[in-house]
Scaffold this motif. Structure first.
Motif, mmCIF file in Angstrom:
data_model
loop_
_atom_site.group_PDB
_atom_site.id
_atom_site.type_symbol
_atom_site.label_atom_id
_atom_site.label_comp_id
_atom_site.label_asym_id
_atom_site.label_seq_id
_atom_site.Cartn_x
_atom_site.Cartn_y
_atom_site.Cartn_z
ATOM 1 N N ALA A 1 11.043 -22.130 45.684
ATOM 2 C CA ALA A 1 9.629 -22.199 46.065
ATOM 3 C C ALA A 1 9.456 -23.024 47.332
ATOM 4 O O ALA A 1 8.680 -22.662 48.231
ATOM 5 N N ASN A 2 10.194 -24.131 47.426
ATOM 6 C CA ASN A 2 10.127 -24.940 48.643
ATOM 7 C C ASN A 2 10.608 -24.165 49.856
ATOM 8 O O ASN A 2 10.055 -24.283 50.955
ATOM 9 N N PHE B 1 16.619 -25.299 36.793
ATOM 10 C CA PHE B 1 15.217 -25.116 37.170
ATOM 11 C C PHE B 1 14.979 -25.567 38.602
ATOM 12 O O PHE B 1 14.261 -24.920 39.366
ATOM 13 N N TYR B 2 15.621 -26.675 38.991
ATOM 14 C CA TYR B 2 15.451 -27.154 40.366
ATOM 15 C C TYR B 2 16.026 -26.144 41.357
ATOM 16 O O TYR B 2 15.386 -25.806 42.361
ATOM 17 N N ARG B 3 17.227 -25.638 41.055
ATOM 18 C CA ARG B 3 17.865 -24.696 41.985
ATOM 19 C C ARG B 3 17.110 -23.387 42.070
ATOM 20 O O ARG B 3 16.881 -22.855 43.155
ATOM 21 N N GLU B 4 16.749 -22.841 40.901
ATOM 22 C CA GLU B 4 16.175 -21.503 40.855
ATOM 23 C C GLU B 4 14.652 -21.476 40.968
ATOM 24 O O GLU B 4 14.077 -20.431 41.235
ATOM 25 N N GLY B 5 14.018 -22.615 40.739
ATOM 26 C CA GLY B 5 12.565 -22.644 40.783
ATOM 27 C C GLY B 5 12.024 -23.469 41.930
ATOM 28 O O GLY B 5 11.503 -22.947 42.910
ATOM 29 N N ILE B 6 12.162 -24.792 41.824
ATOM 30 C CA ILE B 6 11.581 -25.686 42.818
ATOM 31 C C ILE B 6 12.160 -25.446 44.204
ATOM 32 O O ILE B 6 11.426 -25.320 45.192
ATOM 33 N N GLY C 1 5.052 -18.510 41.145
ATOM 34 C CA GLY C 1 3.786 -17.792 41.125
ATOM 35 C C GLY C 1 2.716 -18.380 42.018
ATOM 36 O O GLY C 1 1.757 -17.689 42.379
ATOM 37 N N ILE C 2 2.842 -19.670 42.370
ATOM 38 C CA ILE C 2 1.801 -20.278 43.185
ATOM 39 C C ILE C 2 2.223 -20.451 44.634
ATOM 40 O O ILE C 2 1.423 -20.850 45.467
ATOM 41 N N MET C 3 3.483 -20.172 44.946
ATOM 42 C CA MET C 3 3.927 -20.289 46.323
ATOM 43 C C MET C 3 3.472 -19.073 47.132
ATOM 44 O O MET C 3 3.329 -17.976 46.585
ATOM 45 N N PRO C 4 3.246 -19.231 48.421
ATOM 46 C CA PRO C 4 2.700 -18.133 49.221
ATOM 47 C C PRO C 4 3.760 -17.102 49.567
ATOM 48 O O PRO C 4 4.941 -17.432 49.672
ATOM 49 N N PRO C 5 3.369 -15.840 49.741
ATOM 50 C CA PRO C 5 4.328 -14.859 50.235
ATOM 51 C C PRO C 5 4.674 -15.159 51.684
ATOM 52 O O PRO C 5 3.866 -15.734 52.413
ATOM 53 N N VAL C 6 5.880 -14.791 52.078
ATOM 54 C CA VAL C 6 6.294 -15.036 53.456
ATOM 55 C C VAL C 6 5.560 -14.113 54.415
ATOM 56 O O VAL C 6 5.217 -14.493 55.525
ATOM 57 N N ALA D 1 7.512 -29.029 53.560
ATOM 58 C CA ALA D 1 7.051 -28.250 52.405
ATOM 59 C C ALA D 1 6.977 -29.115 51.157
ATOM 60 O O ALA D 1 6.004 -29.069 50.404
ATOM 61 N N ARG D 2 8.017 -29.916 50.930
ATOM 62 C CA ARG D 2 8.033 -30.771 49.744
ATOM 63 C C ARG D 2 6.946 -31.833 49.821
ATOM 64 O O ARG D 2 6.338 -32.201 48.815
ATOM 65 N N ALA D 3 6.688 -32.339 51.032
ATOM 66 C CA ALA D 3 5.642 -33.339 51.194
ATOM 67 C C ALA D 3 4.270 -32.745 50.883
ATOM 68 O O ALA D 3 3.434 -33.380 50.223
ATOM 69 N N PHE D 4 4.032 -31.520 51.343
ATOM 70 C CA PHE D 4 2.740 -30.868 51.112
ATOM 71 C C PHE D 4 2.485 -30.685 49.623
ATOM 72 O O PHE D 4 1.423 -31.045 49.104
#
Length: 228
Positions: free
Chosen positions: A143-144, A135-140, A77-82, A169-172
């Motif tokens: 989103a990354n 959760f890591y595979r499907e979420g984080i 929900g907080i990641m930007p649209p492409v 992306a992960r660093a940001f």
């Protein structure tokens, strides 16, 4: 004699069945964030959502499944649209989008519900390895990848230099997350308070200074003392 109309409100889930999953996820975020995954029950979530526990099972197979889905929804929900947003007074640059995202990220990470959720996730991850891996595979990771695509677009447009988009992306995200955790959970805000606007501006500028292409991000040299 006319029958008086009943003014009793129908349960929320009956009036708006199409939003039940979202209601459940919102309630889960509040409940899990307050009580933790281990202590919270699906009965607690059902009460918070204004539904019965049986309704939860129509959408989620278990508490762990609901927990994973809730985290995934929050992250995505907080990641930007492409897609680059259209309209507005001028063109939207990739840099503008990252600045906006930085504000959203930090506010989300600083929210009491997220900080409580972070404690829960870290403390209970060893007990739910499959749920956290999912959760890591499907979420984080997803989103990354979405954020990485934005950075990749900046590289293609010549705004950013060549870097690994996923790592960038992960660093940001990580810069804002660790700052929020240190301020919110480790006493930083109490010991050494810093305004949100200053944190967001400084972190974003530091990140972009390392990401911008040299022609756009190279600082202007100051003239030597005594020169004209």
């Amino acid at each position: 004699m006319p029958i008086a109309k009943s003014h009793a409100r129908a349960p929320r889930w009956r009036r708006r069945p199409e939003v039940r999953p979202q209601q459940i996820l919102e309630a889960a975020f509040r409940v899990f964030g307050t009580r933790g995954l281990h202590q919270a029950t699906l009965d607690d979530v059902a009460r918070a959502a204004g539904i019965t526990k049986g309704t939860i099972y129509l959408y989620f197979s278990s508490k762990a499944d609901l927990f994973t889905a809730m985290l995934k929804a929050r992250v995505n929900g907080i990641m930007p649209p492409v897609d680059v947003p259209k309209g507005g007074p001028g063109p939207v640059t990739i840099r503008d989008r990252l600045c906006t995202l930085g504000r959203r990220l930090y506010r989300f990470f600083c929210s009491p519900a997220y900080l409580a959720m972070y404690r829960t996730l870290i403390s209970e991850a060893p007990q739910f390895p499959e749920a956290t891996a999912h959760f890591y595979r499907e979420g984080i990771l997803q989103a990354n990848q979405r954020l990485a695509e934005v950075i990749r677009q900046g590289i293609s447009a010549g705004e950013f230099r060549e870097v690994d988009p996923i790592i960038a992306a992960r660093a940001f995200v990580g810069m804002f997350q660790i700052f929020a955790v240190s301020q919110g959970l480790l006493g930083g805000q109490r010991v050494f308070p810093i305004p949100e606007t200053k944190i967001v501006r400084t972190v974003t500028e530091i990140f972009l200074s390392g990401l911008l292409a040299s022609r756009a991000g190279k600082p202007r040299r100051r003239p030597a003392r005594g020169s004209r």
